[in-house]
Design a protein around this motif. Structure first.
Motif, mmCIF file in Angstrom:
data_model
loop_
_atom_site.group_PDB
_atom_site.id
_atom_site.type_symbol
_atom_site.label_atom_id
_atom_site.label_comp_id
_atom_site.label_asym_id
_atom_site.label_seq_id
_atom_site.Cartn_x
_atom_site.Cartn_y
_atom_site.Cartn_z
ATOM 1 N N MET A 21 0.834 -1.209 0.000
ATOM 2 C CA MET A 21 0.000 0.000 0.000
ATOM 3 C C MET A 21 0.865 1.254 0.000
ATOM 4 O O MET A 21 0.624 2.181 -0.792
ATOM 5 C CB MET A 21 -0.913 -0.014 1.236
ATOM 6 N N HIS A 75 -9.094 1.273 0.083
ATOM 7 C CA HIS A 75 -8.836 0.981 1.497
ATOM 8 C C HIS A 75 -9.819 1.751 2.370
ATOM 9 O O HIS A 75 -10.208 2.859 2.046
ATOM 10 C CB HIS A 75 -7.403 1.336 1.876
ATOM 11 N N LEU A 76 -10.195 1.138 3.468
ATOM 12 C CA LEU A 76 -11.076 1.802 4.434
ATOM 13 C C LEU A 76 -10.438 1.900 5.806
ATOM 14 O O LEU A 76 -10.553 2.917 6.479
ATOM 15 C CB LEU A 76 -12.411 1.038 4.550
ATOM 16 N N CYS A 77 -9.774 0.833 6.240
ATOM 17 C CA CYS A 77 -9.235 0.847 7.608
ATOM 18 C C CYS A 77 -7.810 1.372 7.622
ATOM 19 O O CYS A 77 -7.176 1.390 8.667
ATOM 20 C CB CYS A 77 -9.320 -0.536 8.244
ATOM 21 N N HIS A 78 -7.301 1.768 6.475
ATOM 22 C CA HIS A 78 -5.923 2.239 6.412
ATOM 23 C C HIS A 78 -5.876 3.755 6.361
ATOM 24 O O HIS A 78 -6.683 4.382 5.683
ATOM 25 C CB HIS A 78 -5.228 1.669 5.185
ATOM 26 N N GLY A 104 -5.370 -3.962 8.675
ATOM 27 C CA GLY A 104 -5.633 -5.184 7.916
ATOM 28 C C GLY A 104 -6.966 -5.834 8.185
ATOM 29 O O GLY A 104 -7.109 -7.041 8.030
ATOM 30 N N SER A 105 -7.970 -5.078 8.576
ATOM 31 C CA SER A 105 -9.229 -5.727 8.946
ATOM 32 C C SER A 105 -10.344 -5.594 7.917
ATOM 33 O O SER A 105 -11.155 -6.492 7.775
ATOM 34 C CB SER A 105 -9.715 -5.175 10.289
ATOM 35 N N CYS A 106 -10.404 -4.471 7.207
ATOM 36 C CA CYS A 106 -11.576 -4.285 6.337
ATOM 37 C C CYS A 106 -11.503 -5.173 5.104
ATOM 38 O O CYS A 106 -12.513 -5.589 4.572
ATOM 39 C CB CYS A 106 -11.741 -2.825 5.941
ATOM 40 N N LYS A 107 -10.301 -5.424 4.642
ATOM 41 C CA LYS A 107 -10.029 -6.269 3.469
ATOM 42 C C LYS A 107 -10.488 -5.646 2.143
ATOM 43 O O LYS A 107 -10.645 -6.355 1.150
ATOM 44 C CB LYS A 107 -10.636 -7.674 3.630
ATOM 45 N N LEU A 108 -10.701 -4.345 2.144
ATOM 46 C CA LEU A 108 -10.961 -3.668 0.873
ATOM 47 C C LEU A 108 -9.704 -3.665 0.007
ATOM 48 O O LEU A 108 -9.772 -3.558 -1.208
ATOM 49 C CB LEU A 108 -11.401 -2.218 1.130
ATOM 50 N N CYS A 109 -8.545 -3.763 0.662
ATOM 51 C CA CYS A 109 -7.287 -3.611 -0.058
ATOM 52 C C CYS A 109 -6.747 -4.950 -0.552
ATOM 53 O O CYS A 109 -5.584 -5.034 -0.926
ATOM 54 C CB CYS A 109 -6.252 -2.928 0.819
ATOM 55 N N SER A 140 -3.623 -8.618 2.075
ATOM 56 C CA SER A 140 -4.014 -7.228 2.302
ATOM 57 C C SER A 140 -2.823 -6.351 1.946
ATOM 58 O O SER A 140 -1.746 -6.503 2.519
ATOM 59 C CB SER A 140 -4.350 -6.994 3.772
ATOM 60 N N CYS A 192 -2.302 -3.379 2.667
ATOM 61 C CA CYS A 192 -1.912 -2.422 3.711
ATOM 62 C C CYS A 192 -1.006 -3.029 4.762
ATOM 63 O O CYS A 192 -0.392 -2.295 5.525
ATOM 64 C CB CYS A 192 -3.153 -1.814 4.372
HETATM 65 S S1 FES Z 1 -7.217 -1.144 4.081
HETATM 66 FE FE1 FES Z 1 -8.426 -2.328 5.418
HETATM 67 S S2 FES Z 1 -7.440 -4.270 5.259
HETATM 68 FE FE2 FES Z 1 -6.123 -2.996 4.146
#
Ligand code: FES
Ligand code: FMN
Ligand code: SF4
Ligand code: SF4
Ligand code: SF4
Lengths: 275, 598, 178
Positions: free
Chosen positions: A31, A43-46, A54-59, A91, A93
């Protein structure tokens, strides 16, 4: 043999994302390298500057089989996943950039996966955008637009979640929380406090407040804290500033979520820098 | 009768905390003491614990809410948890023993009876699969349940007979060893492995472990010698040895036997590891369901200290200092995942970490840590004593040595079977007296569902790796009910960290429930496939990555179990329309035709 | 060429989507050269004939909604969920936080200014579902038109695609949930 030969021809310290060669420095994640090169990975949680989560898994991205394999000692992961034809899913990120990685990112298949994950985030909470002050400034919503999401697809979970309006200046509406822990990290890492945490597990996991009563009013959260502003959705809102910027003039009316370096704009919600 | 909870004072809470603290400062242990004493952990207790341990209130709160065996509201003085495993669960044929018990005691599952006497709920597999239906009453396992025993239990509860006075034979747990190979056949005297180790010294011992070809018995099969070597080479202020005795995979109970009857070998393996990597502190992370083993394990540790096999200057070697602490979990399958286990050891929720870095370099407290399975350590102790050649002589090229299987389900002789690696499924089935087998679940719900045409497959890392669970399903079983059971298990045990698993396991569970109830369509089935693939490929850790295995395997190998249950329409609603009117009917007292939906 | 037949209805919605539809203004005239309206609040036709397209605004909150929605599904070749409420329950679904009894008691018994407090039980009234649901949980839905309300441009875009025999594809700049 031939793969080995090929690998040697790759210039050191570059990775390839969707065919584009991208340099990276030691210690950077995929990332980091991508964003530095102006390549958007959803990305959402980054948030650059905070510990990757590394939780949302959008990345999620796929790394071709030529990527260097880890000595992962986790059972099952190894034995079950070496056979995946599309290489490994990671992921971006949290995964270190390693020279020679062949990464797929902006592909229809991956964006379809991301759309499904976004739909999962919508239906597990209560996202009623028309009645949400964050609408137009919301990164989750913008992500959904970016991915062309028309509907939640799955049956709604309609969970019961608590609202905490106890704080004089900050509002916590858990209905919209996506458990990204940006507020948790911002409070610990930037504000030097520890206002938020996640409790419970599975689908009942939820945000809690670190105070004797469990209420925001009892915590040491202040309006100026990054934790009060960083929420990508409308779960943490600053009171008495609702609708200062009209719908139609909001962050994602003027910008695409895929623009690089938007974090500052998003954080300065109350008045846009470029307004 | 006034419930005892209301009268709890802060002083009482603090007395319990102080007493627990004097024995162990581990958060889980202090919370356990509070749960035992006050039958729940109140907000007030959370605050006191936090201030006593100098932890954030939110950390204590989040831990209380994470683990199944901690409760925010009072449980009954008799807290009964019935296993819902397909092998040791409360469904015995068509009989639902939990319903029976609930009815007898007039309790709603999950809710404490108004007089505070009893609460009943279900819990994930408690590792008694070779003993028939099983439950935990105030943490103590009772096995071989049937309707008559359930009736007697109800009487004992109703008459408030202390659990200590219940029939002793109910609590008897057998080893049920049916087949022995390397580890279970050979005697192991405490200290022998370590003396051989000292004779070989560190490098020699590590070489022996590496050459033995020993691979992790927890399932992934990573080379134990390599793991120890990486950890030994990693820089850190301290190194740690952790024995993973979380054994949460449904259908697995082989670690229970090792801990019960071969604890010396397990502890000795840990000590050998400590010697190699230079650790002074070790932990045995024992699943909460096995708490009944704790006194006996503590006794073994005490004995080993007396023998000079633990403590400082072990066996007279200056500088060889090592001791082992037992940390008891509190009901969370995910804590078997090594990095989640480490988080739990650190007094946090059991959420898997990002990797890299791996525990061998950044484990407990960020220091180099070896995490191995119980059986791996037992094997390491034997190898230290008898050498690598002895070990390699058994098994296959890539899977040296033996494997201990926990065999359960529809067979004549469930129990412990130790085989050289490479044994075929059919061989195991023949030995355990399984007839008319419909399917075998190898490695537990997270493993592989095998159909009869593949019973020639062999157990081993080359073909079918397994942590040791081997569940047999006869022709009489409703396979779909089993798949549904597994889906519920994963949804219940997901830690909730990552989106694909947190939401996906619940979607899979709901989708399967819809199909099993006869309201699923082909579309719903296709959705299961799509969601299963996503959860498997995109989840953060091994739990999510394997949670869809039972569904994906059975869709591939037993498609008829789904198809015969499908509704023959294009679409079925996602909720019961008429049921959704029930509340309105009650509020309005209506029951006319228009008050119903077909 | 015969005209494309469209039916529209509002379930648990606010008619905002219908109003927005009418925001097409003069473009409606051009549209009417290609389409005709069947059951719809715009025509006051009370039941559906077989139609090409059904536009349904609002979520499903009571037994009558279920009947109407089923009638639409049965008669319309293409069923489109229109607006936030049809797609995820929308604002009416905010009552899902409470159980039905609480809602009814608040509205008809304990509410401010309630006279003759009594929960209505007339058999003429449709019974409420315990929760408000989006359409796709009750019937199969072919397309979704998000927005609260969707703009007239959105309606035109999707209808234009369908009239031209194309798979509807909403341009990103028209996509919004508020
Ligand atoms: S941006 Fe959320 S898991 Fe990577
Ligand atoms: C969800 C999950 C549960 C696990 N449970 C256990 C367990 O109960 N016991 C165990 O030894 N390993 C378990 N593991 C594997 C551990 O992460 C780790 O690989 C193992 O303890 C390493 O020991 P080994 O090399 O000796 O096998 C689990 C993994 C996952 C993903
Ligand atoms: S948080 Fe975002 S997605 Fe959720 S309701 Fe508000 S605007 Fe919509
Ligand atoms: S409140 Fe906002 S920032 Fe905090 S975890 Fe929830 S969604 Fe993320
Ligand atoms: S896969 Fe499941 S158990 Fe693992 S981190 Fe994600 S939510 Fe937690």
């Amino acid at each position: 043999m031939s793969t080995e030969a090929k690998q040697n021809t790759i210039t050191p310290n570059t990775i390839t994302i969707d065919g584009q060669e991208i340099p990276f420095k030691d210690g950077q994640t995929i990332m980091d390298a991508a964003l530095a090169a102006g390549v958007y990975i959803p990305h959402l949680c980054h948030r650059p500057g905070l510990t990757p989560h590394g939780s949302c898994k959008l990345c999620v991205v796929d790394i071709g089989s030529r990527g260097v394999s880890f000595h992962n000692s986790d059972r099952r992961v190894q034995t079950k996943f070496s056979v995946d034809i599309d290489g490994r899913s990671v992921s971006a990120c949290t995964t270190p950039a390693v020279a020679g990685q062949q990464i797929s990112n902006n592909t229809p298949a991956l964006n379809e996966v991301r759309k499904t994950i976004t739909q999962m985030l919508f239906i597990e909470g209560n996202h009623i955008c028309p009645s949400c002050e964050k609408s137009g400034d919301c990164t989750l919503q913008a992500m959904a637009y970016h991915l062309g999401m028309l509907d939640g697809h799955f049956p709604q979970f309609f969970p019961h979640r608590e609202v905490d309006a106890s704080h004089p200046t900050v509002m916590l509406d858990r209905d919209r929380c996506i458990l990204c822990e940006l507020c948790v990290r911002a409070s610990r890492e930037v504000d030097g406090k520890n206002v938020f945490a996640i409790a419970g597990r599975g689908i009942t996991a939820h945000l809690i407040v670190n105070s004797p009563s469990g209420k925001l009013a009892d915590s040491d959260l202040e309006t100026g804290d990054m934790a009060a502003h960083i929420c990508p959705v409308g779960a943490i809102l600053i009171k008495e500033h609702g609708y200062e910027v009209p719908i139609g003039r909001r962050t994602f009316d003027l910008h695409q979520v895929g623009e690089i370096g938007l974090e500052k704009v998003i954080l300065a919600k109350v008045r846009h820098t470029d307004e | 009768m006034s419930s005892p909870i209301r009268t709890v004072t802060v002083e009482q809470v603090n007395a319990v905390i102080a007493d627990a603290y004097s024995q162990s400062n581990h958060l889980l242990h202090i919370l356990y003491a509070l749960q035992q004493r006050f039958l729940h952990i109140s907000h007030e207790a959370v605050r006191e614990v936090a201030s006593h341990l100098g932890l954030p209130i939110s950390q204590v709160e989040s831990v209380v809410e994470f683990y199944s065996f901690f409760y925010g509201t009072p449980r009954g003085r008799y807290n009964i948890l019935l296993s819902n495993c397909t092998s040791c669960g409360y469904m015995v044929g068509d009989e639902n023993l939990m319903d029976t018990l609930c009815q007898r005691l007039r309790v709603v599952a999950g809710k404490t009876r108004a007089d505070g006497l009893v609460s009943i709920d279900e819990t994930s597999c408690i590792g008694m699969c070779d003993h028939g239906a099983a439950l935990l009453v105030n943490g103590m396992p009772i096995t071989r349940l049937d309707a008559s025993k359930i009736a007697r239990i109800a009487d004992l509860v109703e008459t408030e007979t202390p659990v200590a006075n219940w029939p002793a034979e109910w609590f008897r747990i057998d080893d049920n060893i049916r087949n022995s190979s390397l580890l279970l056949k050979n005697d192991f005297a405490a200290g022998d492995g370590m003396r051989a180790m000292l004779a070989r010294n560190i490098d020699g011992t590590l070489a022996e472990i590496t050459q033995s070809g020993l691979r992790g018995r927890g399932g992934a099969g990573f080379s134990t010698g390599m793991k120890w070597k990486f950890c030994r080479e990693a820089q850190g202020a301290a190194h740690y040895v952790v024995c993973n005795a979380d054994e949460g995979e449904p259908g697995t109970f082989k670690d229970r036997i090792l801990l019960h009857s071969h604890a010396d070998a397990v502890f000795e393996g840990m000590t050998v590891c400590a010697f190699v990597i230079g650790a002074e502190q070790g932990f045995l992370y024992l699943r909460g369901e096995y708490r009944y083993l704790l006194p006996q394990l503590q006794a073994v540790l005490a004995h080993r200290r007396e023998l000079g096999l633990l403590g400082s200057s072990i066996l007279g070697q200056p500088g060889f200092n090592f001791d082992i602490e037992i940390v008891v979990g509190a009901g969370a399958y995910i804590c078997g995942e090594e990095s989640a286990l480490i988080e739990s050891l650190e007094g946090k929720r059991g959420v898997p970490r990002n990797r890299p870095p791996f525990p061998v370099t950044h484990g407990y407290l960020g220091q180099p840590t070896v995490v191995n399975n119980v059986e791996t350590f037992a094997a390491a102790a034997h190898i230290a004593l008898r050498g690598s050649t002895w070990f390699r002589a058994v098994g296959t090229e890539k899977s040296a040595g033996s494997k201990i299987l926990s065999v359960s389900g529809d067979c004549a002789a469930p129990g412990i079977y130790e085989y050289p690696f490479g044994v075929s499924i059919q061989q195991v089935l023949d030995d355990c007296g399984a007839k008319d087998v419909q399917a075998v679940q190898v490695g537990g719900p997270s493993g592989t569902l095998i159909n009869p045409v593949k019973f020639n497959r062999k157990l081993g890392f080359e073909d079918l790796p397994t942590g040791g669970s081997f569940m047999v399903f006869g022709q009489g079983r409703d396979l779909l009910a089993i798949i549904v059971n597994f889906a519920h298990f994963f949804a219940h045990e997901s830690c909730g960290f990552c989106t694909p698993c947190r939401v996906g396991t619940t979607l899979l569970k709901n989708g399967l429930d819809k199909i099993a109830s006869g309201h699923g369509t082909q579309y719903d089935l296709d959705e299961m496939k799509r969601m299963g693939a996503l959860v498997k490929r995109r989840s953060h850790c091994g739990l999510g990555q394997t949670a869809a295995n039972p569904i994906l395997d059975s869709l591939q190998r037993f498609p008829h179990v789904f198809e015969q249950r499908l509704a023959h329409s294009n679409f079925e609603p996602y909720f019961n329309l008429d049921g959704a009117l029930e509340e309105a009917r009650q509020v309005t007292h209506r029951d006319d035709a228009a008050a119903h939906l077909k | 060429m015969s005209k494309i037949r469209i039916a529209t209805t509002s379930l648990a919605g606010c008619f905002g989507c219908h109003m927005s539809f009418l925001d097409m203004d003069e473009r409606l005239v051009a549209l009417l050269e290609h389409v005709e309206f069947n059951r719809s609040p715009l025509t006051d036709i009370k039941h559906c004939d077989p139609c090409d397209i059904g536009l349904v605004e609002g979520g499903v909150c009571n037994a009558d909604n279920v009947h109407v929605l089923r009638e639409f599904r049965k008669n319309c070749k293409i069923l489109i969920a229109v607006g936030a409420c049809a797609i995820n329950g929308g604002v009416p679904a905010m009552r899902n936080h409470f159980n039905l009894r609480e809602c009814l008691e608040e509205a008809y018994v304990n509410g401010v200014g309630v006279e003759n407090p009594q929960i209505p039980d007339d058999v003429e009234l449709p019974l409420l579902l315990d929760k408000v649901h989006p359409l796709h949980e009750v019937v199969h839905v072919d397309y979704y038109l998000p927005g609260c309300p969707p703009s007239a441009d959105e309606f035109l875009s999707v209808l234009g695609d369908l009239l031209a025999g194309r798979e509807p594809a909403l341009p990103k700049k028209l996509l919004h949930y508020d």
